[in-house]
Motif scaffolding. Structure first.
Motif, PDB file in Angstrom:
ATOM      1  N   VAL A   1      54.067  84.637  40.620  1.00 42.01           N
ATOM      2  CA  VAL A   1      53.630  84.059  39.336  1.00 42.01           C
ATOM      3  C   VAL A   1      53.059  85.144  38.436  1.00 42.01           C
ATOM      4  O   VAL A   1      53.339  85.184  37.228  1.00 42.01           O
ATOM      5  CB  VAL A   1      52.607  82.915  39.574  1.00 42.01           C
ATOM      6  CG1 VAL A   1      51.927  82.508  38.270  1.00 42.01           C
ATOM      7  CG2 VAL A   1      53.298  81.725  40.219  1.00 42.01           C
ATOM      8  N   MET A   2      52.260  86.035  39.017  1.00 39.14           N
ATOM      9  CA  MET A   2      51.677  87.113  38.215  1.00 39.14           C
ATOM     10  C   MET A   2      52.770  88.039  37.669  1.00 39.14           C
ATOM     11  O   MET A   2      52.717  88.471  36.517  1.00 39.14           O
ATOM     12  CB  MET A   2      50.672  87.921  39.050  1.00 39.14           C
ATOM     13  CG  MET A   2      49.392  87.159  39.371  1.00 39.14           C
ATOM     14  SD  MET A   2      48.490  86.649  37.900  1.00 39.14           S
ATOM     15  CE  MET A   2      47.960  88.225  37.280  1.00 39.14           C
TER      16      MET A   2
ATOM     17  N   THR B   1      54.588  86.114  34.947  1.00 40.23           N
ATOM     18  CA  THR B   1      53.701  85.986  33.784  1.00 40.23           C
ATOM     19  C   THR B   1      53.585  87.319  33.046  1.00 40.23           C
ATOM     20  O   THR B   1      53.648  87.381  31.810  1.00 40.23           O
ATOM     21  CB  THR B   1      52.307  85.509  34.235  1.00 40.23           C
ATOM     22  OG1 THR B   1      52.450  84.274  34.936  1.00 40.23           O
ATOM     23  CG2 THR B   1      51.374  85.316  33.058  1.00 40.23           C
ATOM     24  N   THR B   2      53.456  88.409  33.787  1.00 35.80           N
ATOM     25  CA  THR B   2      53.362  89.743  33.169  1.00 35.80           C
ATOM     26  C   THR B   2      54.639  90.071  32.401  1.00 35.80           C
ATOM     27  O   THR B   2      54.589  90.571  31.271  1.00 35.80           O
ATOM     28  CB  THR B   2      53.103  90.803  34.252  1.00 35.80           C
ATOM     29  OG1 THR B   2      51.905  90.477  34.948  1.00 35.80           O
ATOM     30  CG2 THR B   2      52.977  92.195  33.658  1.00 35.80           C
TER      31      THR B   2
ATOM     32  N   VAL C   1      54.723  87.912  29.277  1.00 39.50           N
ATOM     33  CA  VAL C   1      53.743  88.404  28.298  1.00 39.50           C
ATOM     34  C   VAL C   1      54.267  89.673  27.635  1.00 39.50           C
ATOM     35  O   VAL C   1      54.149  89.858  26.405  1.00 39.50           O
ATOM     36  CB  VAL C   1      52.368  88.630  28.963  1.00 39.50           C
ATOM     37  CG1 VAL C   1      51.438  89.427  28.033  1.00 39.50           C
ATOM     38  CG2 VAL C   1      51.746  87.297  29.340  1.00 39.50           C
TER      39      VAL C   1
END
Length: 111
Positions: free
Chosen positions: A87-88, A91-92, A95
């Motif tokens: 997820v990170m 998400t990164t 973004v």
């Protein structure tokens, strides 16, 4: 004389009958002791088998529950860690893409 002989025979007969009664009682007591020993042995063996089965079942259930709890906790921790990393990362990346698009739009507006 005859009376003395009859009394003697009756006395001997009573003595013999008393001795026979004592022997019969001794035999009865021996049988009772042997029977009680056998019943006690069999009963104790059955109780021990039942107790061991009960204890074994309880121990296996307890160990299984503990192992399952530990395994579930471990699997959950690893899964959460892996999902968090994915997820990170996503998400990164999102973004960064949004930031790039925003920067591109900003450059277009300012130029």
């Amino acid at each position: 004389m005859k009376e003395n002989a009859v009394i003697t025979i009756i006395s001997i007969t009573i003595i013999v009958l008393n001795m026979m009664m004592i022997i019969v009682l001794d035999i009865k007591n021996a049988i009772m002791v042997a029977t009680m020993a056998e019943v006690t042995t069999v009963t104790m063996a059955e109780i021990m088998v039942a107790t061991m089965a009960e204890v074994t079942a309880a121990v296996i259930a307890e160990v299984t529950a503990a192992v399952m709890a530990a395994t579930t906790a471990e699997v959950t921790a690893v899964t959460i860690a892996e999902v968090t990393v994915v997820v990170m990362a996503v998400t990164t990346a999102v973004v960064k893409d949004v930031a790039a698009v925003g920067a591109g739009c900003f450059n277009l507006i300012n130029n």
